[in-house]
Design a protein around this motif. Structure first.
Motif, PDB file in Angstrom:
ATOM      1  N   LEU A 232       0.984  -1.082   0.030  1.00 42.47           N
ATOM      2  CA  LEU A 232       0.071   0.010   0.043  1.00 42.47           C
ATOM      3  C   LEU A 232       0.630   1.321   0.173  1.00 42.47           C
ATOM      4  CD1 LEU A 232      -2.853   1.588   0.185  1.00 42.47           C
ATOM      5  CD2 LEU A 232      -2.923   0.997   2.577  1.00 42.47           C
ATOM      6  N   ASP A 233       1.891   1.238   0.639  1.00 39.73           N
ATOM      7  CA  ASP A 233       2.694   2.363   0.994  1.00 39.73           C
ATOM      8  C   ASP A 233       3.580   2.753  -0.712  1.00 39.73           C
ATOM      9  OD1 ASP A 233       2.319   2.653   3.523  1.00 39.73           O
ATOM     10  OD2 ASP A 233       4.281   1.894   4.245  1.00 39.73           O
ATOM     11  N   TYR A 234       3.919   1.558  -1.275  1.00 42.28           N
ATOM     12  CA  TYR A 234       4.627   1.564  -2.669  1.00 42.28           C
ATOM     13  C   TYR A 234       3.320   2.274  -3.519  1.00 42.28           C
ATOM     14  CZ  TYR A 234       6.284   0.292  -7.225  1.00 42.28           C
ATOM     15  OH  TYR A 234       6.563   0.174  -8.492  1.00 42.28           O
ATOM     16  N   MET A 235       2.083   1.755  -3.475  1.00 38.73           N
ATOM     17  CA  MET A 235       1.120   2.169  -4.349  1.00 38.73           C
ATOM     18  C   MET A 235       1.042   3.492  -4.233  1.00 38.73           C
ATOM     19  SD  MET A 235      -1.254  -1.008  -4.838  1.00 38.73           S
ATOM     20  CE  MET A 235      -1.964  -0.987  -3.246  1.00 38.73           C
TER      21      MET A 235
ATOM     22  N   LYS B  32       2.607  10.055  -9.862  1.00 36.48           N
ATOM     23  CA  LYS B  32       2.036  10.271 -10.905  1.00 36.48           C
ATOM     24  C   LYS B  32       1.292  11.497 -10.980  1.00 36.48           C
ATOM     25  CE  LYS B  32       2.297   5.897 -12.809  1.00 36.48           C
ATOM     26  NZ  LYS B  32       3.335   5.989 -13.977  1.00 36.48           N
ATOM     27  N   TYR B  33       0.651  11.955  -9.855  1.00 37.93           N
ATOM     28  CA  TYR B  33      -0.198  13.309  -9.655  1.00 37.93           C
ATOM     29  C   TYR B  33       0.730  14.446  -9.776  1.00 37.93           C
ATOM     30  CZ  TYR B  33      -4.769  11.497  -8.156  1.00 37.93           C
ATOM     31  OH  TYR B  33      -5.731  10.790  -7.983  1.00 37.93           O
TER      32      TYR B  33
ATOM     33  N   LYS C 225       3.054  18.840 -12.751  1.00 34.96           N
ATOM     34  CA  LYS C 225       4.073  19.491 -13.722  1.00 34.96           C
ATOM     35  C   LYS C 225       3.641  19.575 -15.276  1.00 34.96           C
ATOM     36  CE  LYS C 225       9.074  18.936 -14.410  1.00 34.96           C
ATOM     37  NZ  LYS C 225      10.171  18.129 -14.293  1.00 34.96           N
ATOM     38  N   SER C 226       3.156  18.397 -15.980  1.00 30.15           N
ATOM     39  CA  SER C 226       3.149  18.673 -17.276  1.00 30.15           C
ATOM     40  C   SER C 226       1.877  19.792 -17.541  1.00 30.15           C
ATOM     41  CB  SER C 226       2.356  17.471 -17.830  1.00 30.15           C
ATOM     42  OG  SER C 226       3.529  16.412 -17.639  1.00 30.15           O
TER      43      SER C 226
END
Length: 60
Positions: A20-23, A30-31, A36-37
């Motif tokens: 869960l921590d990794y996800m 990703k956010y 940034k994009s």
């Protein structure tokens, strides 16, 4: 035997917590990438809009 089940549960909980921590970290990254994009796109478009406005003003 009761202790063994408890240990297995603890290991399962620990593995799920790590997963869960990794996800959550991946989701956060990703956010950030999307944000940034978007900011880069807005800055680029804003500059182009400003240039076009300046040109329109000059022509008028």
């Amino acid at each position: 035997m009761g202790g063994r089940i408890s240990e297995e549960r603890q290991l399962e909980i620990q593995e799920l917590t790590q997963k869960l921590d990794y996800m959550e970290r991946e989701l956060s990254e990703k956010y950030c990438d999307v944000g940034k994009s978007i900011l880069e796109k807005v800055e680029k478009e804003s500059k182009e809009i400003d240039q076009l406005v300046d040109e329109v003003i000059k022509v008028k």
